[in-house]
Design an enzyme around this catalytic site. Structure first.
Site, PDB file in Angstrom:
ATOM      1  N   HIS A   1       0.824  -1.222   0.000  1.00  0.00           N
ATOM      2  CA  HIS A   1       0.000   0.000   0.000  1.00  0.00           C
ATOM      3  C   HIS A   1       0.857   1.271   0.000  1.00  0.00           C
ATOM      4  CE1 HIS A   1      -4.044  -1.846   0.684  1.00  0.00           C
ATOM      5  NE2 HIS A   1      -3.262  -2.870   1.004  1.00  0.00           N
TER       6      HIS A   1
ATOM      7  N   ASP B   1       3.405   9.328  -1.043  1.00  0.00           N
ATOM      8  CA  ASP B   1       2.215   8.570  -0.655  1.00  0.00           C
ATOM      9  C   ASP B   1       2.041   7.421  -1.633  1.00  0.00           C
ATOM     10  OD1 ASP B   1      -0.050   8.085   0.897  1.00  0.00           O
ATOM     11  OD2 ASP B   1      -0.731  10.163   0.784  1.00  0.00           O
TER      12      ASP B   1
HETATM   13  C1  GDG Z   1      -2.342   3.891   3.089  1.00  0.00           C
HETATM   14  C2  GDG Z   1      -1.286   4.521   2.167  1.00  0.00           C
HETATM   15  C3  GDG Z   1      -2.910   4.376   0.281  1.00  0.00           C
HETATM   16  C4  GDG Z   1      -8.854  10.170   7.239  1.00  0.00           C
HETATM   17  N1  GDG Z   1      -9.273  10.951   8.250  1.00  0.00           N
HETATM   18  C5  GDG Z   1     -10.511  10.546   8.558  1.00  0.00           C
HETATM   19  C6  GDG Z   1     -10.861   9.493   7.711  1.00  0.00           C
HETATM   20  N2  GDG Z   1      -9.834   9.285   6.915  1.00  0.00           N
HETATM   21  C7  GDG Z   1      -9.824   8.284   5.835  1.00  0.00           C
HETATM   22  C8  GDG Z   1      -9.852   8.960   4.485  1.00  0.00           C
HETATM   23  C9  GDG Z   1      -9.263   7.882   3.594  1.00  0.00           C
HETATM   24  C10 GDG Z   1      -8.293   7.169   4.547  1.00  0.00           C
HETATM   25  O1  GDG Z   1      -8.652   7.516   5.877  1.00  0.00           O
HETATM   26  C11 GDG Z   1      -6.857   7.630   4.336  1.00  0.00           C
HETATM   27  O2  GDG Z   1      -6.369   7.001   3.186  1.00  0.00           O
HETATM   28  P1  GDG Z   1      -5.094   7.531   2.422  1.00  0.00           P
HETATM   29  O3  GDG Z   1      -4.992   6.781   1.177  1.00  0.00           O
HETATM   30  O4  GDG Z   1      -5.240   9.003   2.210  1.00  0.00           O
HETATM   31  O5  GDG Z   1      -3.848   7.335   3.382  1.00  0.00           O
HETATM   32  P2  GDG Z   1      -3.248   6.209   4.427  1.00  0.00           P
HETATM   33  O6  GDG Z   1      -4.070   6.106   5.645  1.00  0.00           O
HETATM   34  O7  GDG Z   1      -1.833   6.627   4.654  1.00  0.00           O
HETATM   35  O8  GDG Z   1      -3.309   4.801   3.633  1.00  0.00           O
HETATM   36  C12 GDG Z   1      -1.962   5.306   1.062  1.00  0.00           C
HETATM   37  C13 GDG Z   1      -3.844   3.635   1.224  1.00  0.00           C
HETATM   38  O9  GDG Z   1      -3.115   2.965   2.251  1.00  0.00           O
HETATM   39  C14 GDG Z   1      -4.667   2.575   0.469  1.00  0.00           C
HETATM   40  O10 GDG Z   1      -3.849   1.679  -0.215  1.00  0.00           O
HETATM   41  O11 GDG Z   1      -3.686   5.172  -0.600  1.00  0.00           O
HETATM   42  O12 GDG Z   1      -0.992   5.824   0.176  1.00  0.00           O
HETATM   43  O13 GDG Z   1      -0.411   5.370   2.916  1.00  0.00           O
HETATM   44  O14 GDG Z   1     -10.234   6.966   3.189  1.00  0.00           O
HETATM   45  O15 GDG Z   1     -11.174   9.314   4.179  1.00  0.00           O
HETATM   46  N3  GDG Z   1     -12.060   8.878   7.730  1.00  0.00           N
HETATM   47  C15 GDG Z   1     -12.957   9.314   8.665  1.00  0.00           C
HETATM   48  N4  GDG Z   1     -12.676  10.336   9.517  1.00  0.00           N
HETATM   49  C16 GDG Z   1     -11.469  10.977   9.507  1.00  0.00           C
HETATM   50  O16 GDG Z   1     -11.244  11.898  10.291  1.00  0.00           O
HETATM   51  N5  GDG Z   1     -14.172   8.743   8.714  1.00  0.00           N
END
Ligand code: GDG
Length: 498
Positions: free
Chosen positions: A185, A391
């Site tokens: 990821h 990322d």
């Molecule tokens: C890893 C990789 C890759 C965030 N704050 C809240 C909340 N979130 C949710 C977002 C989104 C998720 O969390 C974050 O996903 P990301 O992809 O931006 O980042 P990582 O957590 O670092 O994830 C990344 C991912 O895995 C998938 O393969 O894309 O690169 O680092 O869905 O919406 N959700 C809620 N409240 C929050 O305050 N409900």
């Protein structure tokens, strides 16, 4: 509006299936899906918030599969306890506890103090202690011991993320003949960075024992291929196949997506329910940022760019606000406490410097907010600001696009160093290390004519709908189903091999 071609730059060489709106189409060869990840999602929750958990849960139910991982609990008796097994409808969940020493060495130590920073190009923060590495490899072996008796012939074992790189090797060493696939990821860094991790050979060889290795982007896949040819004396074969040390694997890009249709519904339903979120009910435009409070996400850089915007474009003062949701994460690690302090200092500085009694430039929340509120915040924001220094993908960028009102969409400002930038080329792409460039991009986004916003959004939306999370899952599983299980080459020189 021009049509978007089905196969985009940066997509896997093979065209993927169109978005799947029905149930998952999994293995062409029969067999259960077994998902292995550090933590098992709560598949009993009535409303699943993560698109990934829903997509994997659907595939697990369809194949009467098994999800295996750590329980999230620690116990001093963990080494003697068998896995806890629950049957949930048509799928099974099996979890094991870690000892406190295992959690410290495997999770906080090697996974999050060594691999996470190294994979995000932060060798300055990487602490790769040999004692943590030993615990990491031992926990992977213990996971393999616990899973082996639960496997059936014909199972396809899909392992997720950097916590579990040695898992296939451990399973195969125990005689497992199932196909075993891996999805990373995070980014896979350039070979020179990866080679700086002291245990790189052991990790690199372990990755080669998977039958399929999936990356977020073609750049990550190419980094891995260059690592294998340069540092493991391997070769790139036809297609995406790589060989080294007597092991052959298929290494391909499978960019992860979101549940686009679900997110559109969520954003529309919620905004149809009532007026704007009260604190947004004025003429001030909103720039939204949503992240785990992680040093990879470029939060200080983002705040400095917003400050620069207010400094060099005074016309935006009192006309714009930045709403930053920064959900707490890994707070036990000092580097996360430091980034929080830096972010909070910058928020205070900007509000003190530019705010007045009727306008606060930055609204900052250090807590998670419910997903339906997130969807509305995205929809009501003129700009989505996503500035990671590195990322793997970044799902927030995709969620922001999915939540927009199609007739009057906002503008995504996106870091070139997010995996999502390979697909989302109609966003305003920025270098998060360049404060002036970001400030200019913010000004451009805030003043972009509706026609241009509409044209960009249309293209982005089509791509997000086509390459959604179901498409990601099915593309991986299709490649996986076409693969063969390769036996472990017991003659390869593997440091740490039994
Ligand atoms: C890893 C990789 C890759 C965030 N704050 C809240 C909340 N979130 C949710 C977002 C989104 C998720 O969390 C974050 O996903 P990301 O992809 O931006 O980042 P990582 O957590 O670092 O994830 C990344 C991912 O895995 C998938 O393969 O894309 O690169 O680092 O869905 O919406 N959700 C809620 N409240 C929050 O305050 N409900």
């Amino acid at each position: 509006m021009s049509n978007v071609t089905k196969v985009e730059l940066g997509m896997p060489a093979k065209p993927m299936r169109p978005a799947n709106n029905g149930g998952p189409e999994i293995a062409q060869k029969p067999g259960r899906l077994v998902v292995v990840s550090n933590r098992v999602a709560d598949v009993t929750a009535k409303t699943q918030t993560g698109g990934l958990a829903v997509a994997l849960g659907d595939a697990l139910r369809a194949s009467r599969g098994l999800w295996f991982g750590a329980s999230g609990q620690t116990s001093v008796n963990a080494l003697k306890s068998p896995p806890k097994i629950d049957t949930i409808g048509e799928m099974t969940r099996a979890t094991i506890d870690l000892t406190p020493e295992e959690e410290e060495g495997y999770y906080y130590g090697y996974s999050n103090r060594c691999l996470w920073p190294a994979f995000h190009y932060r060798l300055d923060l990487a602490r790769c202690k040999e004692s943590d590495a030993e615990i990491y490899f031992n926990v992977n072996a213990r996971f393999a011991d616990a899973l082996m008796p639960l496997l059936l012939p014909g199972d396809m074992v899909w392992v997720h993320d950097y916590h579990l790189i040695p898992f296939a090797e451990e399973l195969k060493r125990r005689g497992c003949a199932s196909r075993i696939g891996f999805f990373l990821h995070t980014p896979f860094p350039s070979p020179e960075i990866f080679a700086a991790v002291p245990q790189q050979k052991r990790l690199g060889n372990a990755l080669m024992t998977y039958d399929v290795v999936g990356f977020q982007t073609s750049a990550d896949r190419d980094n891995f291929a260059r690592y294998v040819t340069t540092f493991l004396d391997g070769e790139r074969l036809d297609g995406d196949r790589l060989t080294a040390q007597g092991q052959t694997t298929q290494a391909s890009a499978f960019p992860i997506g979101i549940d686009a249709a679900g997110f559109v519904r969520l954003a529309q339903t919620e905004s149809a329910k009532g007026p704007l979120l009260p604190f947004l009910a004025d003429d001030v435009k909103t720039i939204i940022g949503v992240d785990r409070l992680d040093y990879t996400k470029g939060l200080p850089e983002r705040l400095r760019a917003f400050e620069k915007l207010l400094e060099i474009y005074p016309q935006h003062r009192r006309q714009v606000r930045l709403v930053q949701i920064a959900a707490p994460t890994r707070e036990e690690l000092p580097v996360y406490q430091e980034i929080r302090e830096e972010v909070e200092r910058l928020v205070g500085r900007i509000n003190g410097r530019f705010g007045d009694l009727s306008w606060q430039p930055v609204t900052y929340l250090h807590r998670p907010v419910p997903q339906e509120i997130l969807a509305r915040l995205y929809r009501e924001s003129a700009v989505g600001l996503v500035t990671p220094l590195r990322d793997g993908m970044n799902l927030v960028a995709k969620e922001y696009i999915a939540a927009q009102a199609p007739e009057d969409p906002g503008v995504l400002v996106l870091s070139r160093f997010a995996g999502a930038a390979e697909q989302l080329r109609e966003a305003l792409l920025i270098n998060p290390h360049d404060t002036n460039e970001m400030a200019r991009a913010l000004d451009r986004a805030l003043t972009m004519p509706r026609q241009e916003r509409w044209a960009r959004h249309n293209r982005l939306m089509q791509r997000i709908e086509t390459y959604d999370v179901a498409n990601w899952r099915d593309s991986f599983l299709q490649t996986f189903a076409e693969s063969e299980s390769q036996p472990l080459n017991l003659f390869a020189q593997r440091p740490g091999a039994a």
